[in-house]
Design a protein around this motif. Sequence first.
Motif, PDB file in Angstrom:
ATOM      1  N   LEU A 104      -5.775 -15.817  -9.915  1.00  0.00           N
ATOM      2  CA  LEU A 104      -6.248 -15.282  -8.609  1.00  0.00           C
ATOM      3  C   LEU A 104      -6.461 -13.043  -9.030  1.00  0.00           C
ATOM      4  O   LEU A 104      -7.245 -12.421  -8.426  1.00  0.00           O
ATOM      5  CB  LEU A 104      -4.868 -15.315  -7.413  1.00  0.00           C
ATOM      6  CG  LEU A 104      -5.618 -16.493  -6.918  1.00  0.00           C
ATOM      7  CD1 LEU A 104      -4.328 -16.407  -5.943  1.00  0.00           C
ATOM      8  CD2 LEU A 104      -6.729 -17.052  -6.522  1.00  0.00           C
ATOM      9  N   THR A 105      -5.375 -13.256  -9.879  1.00  0.00           N
ATOM     10  CA  THR A 105      -5.553 -11.171 -10.489  1.00  0.00           C
ATOM     11  C   THR A 105      -6.769 -11.300 -10.831  1.00  0.00           C
ATOM     12  O   THR A 105      -7.448  -9.959 -10.960  1.00  0.00           O
ATOM     13  CB  THR A 105      -4.416 -10.421 -11.001  1.00  0.00           C
ATOM     14  OG1 THR A 105      -2.615 -11.632 -10.067  1.00  0.00           O
ATOM     15  CG2 THR A 105      -4.328  -9.402 -11.741  1.00  0.00           C
ATOM     16  N   ASP A 106      -7.182 -12.241 -11.820  1.00  0.00           N
ATOM     17  CA  ASP A 106      -9.076 -12.498 -13.339  1.00  0.00           C
ATOM     18  C   ASP A 106      -9.506 -12.477 -11.853  1.00  0.00           C
ATOM     19  O   ASP A 106     -10.468 -11.214 -12.337  1.00  0.00           O
ATOM     20  CB  ASP A 106      -8.541 -13.246 -13.894  1.00  0.00           C
ATOM     21  CG  ASP A 106      -7.147 -13.320 -15.078  1.00  0.00           C
ATOM     22  OD1 ASP A 106      -6.514 -12.288 -15.486  1.00  0.00           O
ATOM     23  OD2 ASP A 106      -7.182 -14.191 -15.518  1.00  0.00           O
ATOM     24  N   ALA A 107      -9.586 -13.241 -10.930  1.00  0.00           N
ATOM     25  CA  ALA A 107     -10.538 -13.002 -10.213  1.00  0.00           C
ATOM     26  C   ALA A 107     -11.139 -11.916  -9.172  1.00  0.00           C
ATOM     27  O   ALA A 107     -11.810 -11.330  -9.501  1.00  0.00           O
ATOM     28  CB  ALA A 107     -10.356 -13.952  -8.970  1.00  0.00           C
ATOM     29  N   GLN A 108      -9.814 -11.135  -8.872  1.00  0.00           N
ATOM     30  CA  GLN A 108      -9.694  -9.803  -8.289  1.00  0.00           C
ATOM     31  C   GLN A 108      -9.992  -8.904  -9.054  1.00  0.00           C
ATOM     32  O   GLN A 108     -11.013  -7.731  -8.719  1.00  0.00           O
ATOM     33  CB  GLN A 108      -7.926  -9.680  -7.499  1.00  0.00           C
ATOM     34  CG  GLN A 108      -7.921  -8.233  -6.732  1.00  0.00           C
ATOM     35  CD  GLN A 108      -8.966  -7.857  -5.627  1.00  0.00           C
ATOM     36  OE1 GLN A 108      -9.532  -9.150  -4.719  1.00  0.00           O
ATOM     37  NE2 GLN A 108      -8.626  -7.049  -4.494  1.00  0.00           N
ATOM     38  N   ASN A 109      -9.748  -8.975 -10.355  1.00  0.00           N
ATOM     39  CA  ASN A 109     -10.303  -7.767 -10.999  1.00  0.00           C
ATOM     40  C   ASN A 109     -11.863  -7.961 -11.213  1.00  0.00           C
ATOM     41  O   ASN A 109     -12.439  -6.422 -11.325  1.00  0.00           O
ATOM     42  CB  ASN A 109      -9.644  -7.856 -12.593  1.00  0.00           C
ATOM     43  CG  ASN A 109     -10.342  -6.374 -13.442  1.00  0.00           C
ATOM     44  OD1 ASN A 109      -9.159  -5.758 -13.037  1.00  0.00           O
ATOM     45  ND2 ASN A 109     -10.289  -6.899 -14.375  1.00  0.00           N
ATOM     46  N   GLU A 110     -12.119  -9.370 -11.397  1.00  0.00           N
ATOM     47  CA  GLU A 110     -14.162  -9.093 -11.658  1.00  0.00           C
ATOM     48  C   GLU A 110     -14.252  -8.002  -9.636  1.00  0.00           C
ATOM     49  O   GLU A 110     -15.438  -8.142 -10.075  1.00  0.00           O
ATOM     50  CB  GLU A 110     -13.713 -10.526 -11.456  1.00  0.00           C
ATOM     51  CG  GLU A 110     -13.788 -10.953 -13.383  1.00  0.00           C
ATOM     52  CD  GLU A 110     -14.665 -12.783 -13.158  1.00  0.00           C
ATOM     53  OE1 GLU A 110     -15.252 -13.034 -12.207  1.00  0.00           O
ATOM     54  OE2 GLU A 110     -13.770 -13.381 -13.851  1.00  0.00           O
ATOM     55  N   VAL A 111     -14.109  -8.581  -8.898  1.00  0.00           N
ATOM     56  CA  VAL A 111     -14.375  -8.206  -7.712  1.00  0.00           C
ATOM     57  C   VAL A 111     -14.428  -6.270  -7.756  1.00  0.00           C
ATOM     58  O   VAL A 111     -15.178  -5.246  -7.181  1.00  0.00           O
ATOM     59  CB  VAL A 111     -13.632  -8.333  -6.321  1.00  0.00           C
ATOM     60  CG1 VAL A 111     -13.401  -7.750  -5.317  1.00  0.00           C
ATOM     61  CG2 VAL A 111     -13.830  -9.761  -6.132  1.00  0.00           C
ATOM     62  N   LEU A 112     -12.551  -6.160  -8.331  1.00  0.00           N
ATOM     63  CA  LEU A 112     -13.076  -4.595  -8.602  1.00  0.00           C
ATOM     64  C   LEU A 112     -14.345  -3.649  -9.631  1.00  0.00           C
ATOM     65  O   LEU A 112     -14.401  -2.920  -9.417  1.00  0.00           O
ATOM     66  CB  LEU A 112     -11.076  -4.600  -8.500  1.00  0.00           C
ATOM     67  CG  LEU A 112     -10.403  -4.394  -7.516  1.00  0.00           C
ATOM     68  CD1 LEU A 112      -9.320  -3.945  -7.281  1.00  0.00           C
ATOM     69  CD2 LEU A 112     -11.148  -4.148  -6.420  1.00  0.00           C
ATOM     70  N   ASN A 113     -14.172  -4.962 -10.126  1.00  0.00           N
ATOM     71  CA  ASN A 113     -14.617  -3.705 -11.577  1.00  0.00           C
ATOM     72  C   ASN A 113     -15.825  -3.628 -11.174  1.00  0.00           C
ATOM     73  O   ASN A 113     -16.504  -3.709 -11.307  1.00  0.00           O
ATOM     74  CB  ASN A 113     -14.947  -5.149 -12.490  1.00  0.00           C
ATOM     75  CG  ASN A 113     -14.770  -4.149 -14.124  1.00  0.00           C
ATOM     76  OD1 ASN A 113     -14.968  -3.096 -14.699  1.00  0.00           O
ATOM     77  ND2 ASN A 113     -15.717  -5.663 -15.059  1.00  0.00           N
TER      78      ASN A 113
END
Length: 128
Positions: A104-113
Amino acid sequence: MVCFAVGLLAASQNALAAGADCSNATDQASMTACADKALKASDAQLNKTYRALLAKSSAAGKQKLQAAERAWIAYRDAQCTFNTLGSAGGSVHALAYASCATGLTDAQNEVLNAQLHCEEGDTACGSQ
């Protein structure tokens, strides 16, 4: 005494992760330590992206981003608690939880990126 034992366990897991071959971990302790190491790396990357996006955001964007990120952290923790309910109390639970949180953290990082690198004038860009 409990705090000492928890601290000792955390220190031993950190030492284990540092020495573990995470590409070939085969025992529970190594796999758990490697999952914890992966989560810490994922979280560090998310924090880096979040800080960069926060710096780029307007005043209104900063407030909304901070609120969204607080809500997202609560979501991640609740979702991973639910997802790993079947392993609660078992030796694999820490590994399962860390794996869930990393995903989930990796996915959120993609969203913020994506928000960090959106085109100026893009109405789907929250930092403006």
